[in-house]
Design an enzyme around this catalytic site. Structure first.
Site, PDB file in Angstrom:
ATOM      1  N   SER A  11      10.278  58.795 -10.821  1.00 27.80           N
ATOM      2  CA  SER A  11       9.008  59.717 -10.347  1.00 27.80           C
ATOM      3  C   SER A  11       8.238  60.033 -11.374  1.00 27.80           C
ATOM      4  CB  SER A  11       9.605  61.047  -9.737  1.00 27.80           C
ATOM      5  OG  SER A  11       8.716  61.571  -8.962  1.00 27.80           O
ATOM      6  N   ASP A  55       7.873  56.283   1.058  1.00 25.44           N
ATOM      7  CA  ASP A  55       7.547  56.872  -0.149  1.00 25.44           C
ATOM      8  C   ASP A  55       6.072  56.876  -0.330  1.00 25.44           C
ATOM      9  OD1 ASP A  55       7.406  58.243  -2.670  1.00 25.44           O
ATOM     10  OD2 ASP A  55       8.436  56.800  -3.743  1.00 25.44           O
ATOM     11  N   HIS A  89      11.487  59.105  -1.163  1.00 21.53           N
ATOM     12  CA  HIS A  89      11.028  59.474  -2.507  1.00 21.53           C
ATOM     13  C   HIS A  89      12.136  60.391  -3.104  1.00 21.53           C
ATOM     14  CE1 HIS A  89       8.600  59.627  -6.204  1.00 21.53           C
ATOM     15  NE2 HIS A  89       9.105  61.155  -6.418  1.00 21.53           N
TER      16      HIS A  89
END
Ligand SMILES: *[C@@H]1O[C@H](CO)[C@@H](O)[C@H](O)[C@H]1NC(C)=O
Ligand SMILES: *[C@@H]1O[C@H](CO)[C@@H](O)[C@H](O)[C@H]1NC(C)=O
Length: 410
Positions: free
Chosen positions: A196, A350, A380
């Site tokens: 991320s 995501d 995600h």
């Protein structure tokens, strides 16, 4: 005595009622604001995680309003609370690399040769996450790929704005690259890795080091559902997955603004796309455009958008979004050509999926070898969701296995 008891019982009853209200509120919020597509892996479990996150955020907000602590510090505290016991297979040590705190994980088993090295940058939107929240993941990587892993406790937003996090990650990586021998690491096999926001930092550090001749060259970069751009929050994946936990579209823009400016003042403009002048957008369209997303990723509903212009005041506040150290997708071809072999993981559900797909295309167009792992039922955060066993997902496990296999191939 009876009075004390009554007060106690009332207090407890109030507490329980408050807790029930809180959880019901969080459940209600989850069901009315999030949408979990039918293809998601284990939807009930995802809802439970989301409800826990919402409850934590609500309690944090209450504590902030009554002046006990900030919401951000409460959420950080709750997320980093868990401690794991000793690991029989690893030496684990907290150190400082220059001014940056790191935790190093070294396999205990004797090794005939030098090991791989992995610099790890945790995720959490540049605002949350820590060495603790990613402890389990870093241990797995060190153990299962027989690598020396260095997890970096970089400074967080909104207290520390861009480029603080990037500089800390770069600093720690440079420090490590100067002392590989000391840690028994092979200079030809050092990789940067992050999930991320950590994937964003890994990509930026990798680009910065690409042209450096005074340091060992990185062997690879591993980007797990990275955020790589802030020009367009209406790409297909942002539209399709706008309400899928654990990262709503609005939160993605919120976090990158926290990192950039320490506040989310221009959230509306960023979301609708009126934060960047049209000529600049057109200039980057060769790299940031739905046209570069394969058609099969657009079938789940996607509406092309007209380009909006922006005011100079707004652009003045967000123009550093055009810096590749913040948005690595915007780096020049001459930089990308020098990048090491890459592993990119994307998840179908995501918002950041298309950041990964666009970067993959740019790397491949520039002759960089890419190993791509796409989790068809993933969302995600799936690799490090909570770091606890009963809240883990088979699909996340599959993703991690792919990362380990990639590392072992180096
Ligand atoms: C680390 O970063 C600081 C600025 O934050 C810089 O002054 C220092 O030289 C850096 N150290 C290394 C080894 O790069
Ligand atoms: C938000 O950040 C920008 C850029 O740092 C600053 O100019 C602005 O005053 C901040 N707004 C608030 C409400 O703090």
């Amino acid at each position: 005595m009876a009075v004390v008891l009554t007060v106690l019982v009332l207090f407890l009853a109030g507490f329980v009622a408050g807790f029930i209200l809180l959880v019901m509120g969080a459940i209600n919020f989850d069901f009315s604001n999030s949408e979990i597509p039918p293809g998601v892996n284990q939807p009930a479990k995802l809802r439970i995680i989301h409800i826990i996150l919402i409850s934590t955020a609500v309690v944090g907000k209450i504590l902030e309003n009554i002046g006990i602590c900030t919401q951000v510090s409460f959420v950080r505290y709750m997320q980093g609370r868990k401690t794991l016991g000793v690991d029989p297979k690893l030496f684990i040590k907290d150190l400082w690399f220059e001014k940056v705190p790191v935790r190093i994980y070294q396999p205990k088993a004797l090794s005939a040769s030098q090991r791989r090295g992995v610099m790890f940058f945790h995720g959490g939107g540049w605002v949350f996450g820590s060495i603790e929240t990613h402890e389990k993941l870093c241990r797995s990587i060190a153990r299962d790929s027989d690598s020396v892993v260095v997890s970096v406790g970089y400074r967080l937003a909104p207290e520390h704005k861009y480029p603080a996090a990037y500089e800390d990650c770069l600093n720690a990586t440079q420090h490590f690259l100067h002392r590989l021998e000391h840690y028994g690491v092979d200079p030809a096999r050092v990789t940067v890795c992050g999930d991320s926001a950590g994937g964003n930092l890994a990509a930026a550090v990798s680009q910065t080091l690409a042209g450096r001749s005074d340091l060992p060259k990185l062997r690879a970069q591993i980007l797990l559902y990275p955020g790589l751009q802030a020009l367009d929050f209406n790409l297909p994946s942002y539209q399709q997955n706008r309400g899928v936990p654990l990262l709503f579209r609005e939160r993605a823009a919120f976090y990158v603004l926290q990192y950039l400016n320490g506040n989310a003042t221009n959230l509306e403009e960023v979301l609708e796309g009126s934060h960047i002048p049209i000529d600049i957008k057109l200039n980057y369209q060769k790299w940031v455009s739905p046209d570069n997303i394969p058609e099969k990723f657009k079938v789940r509903g996607y509406k092309p958008r007209v380009l909006l212009d922006c005011t100079t005041e707004v652009f003045e506040k967000v123009k550093r979004f055009c810096e590749p150290n913040l948005c690595p997708l915007l780096a020049a071809d001459t930089i990308l050509q020098q990048l090491p072999e890459s592993f990119i993981l994307t998840c179908e559900y995501d918002v950041l999926r298309d950041d990964g797909l666009l970067y993959k295309k740019r790397l491949e167009d520039n002759g960089v070898r890419v190993t791509w792992c796409h989790l068809e039922d993933g969302f995600h955060g799936i690799i490090n969701s909570f770091g606890s066993d009963w809240l883990s997902f088979p699909s996340g496990k599959r993703g991690l296995d792919n990362v380990i296999n990639f590392l072992k191939s180096l």
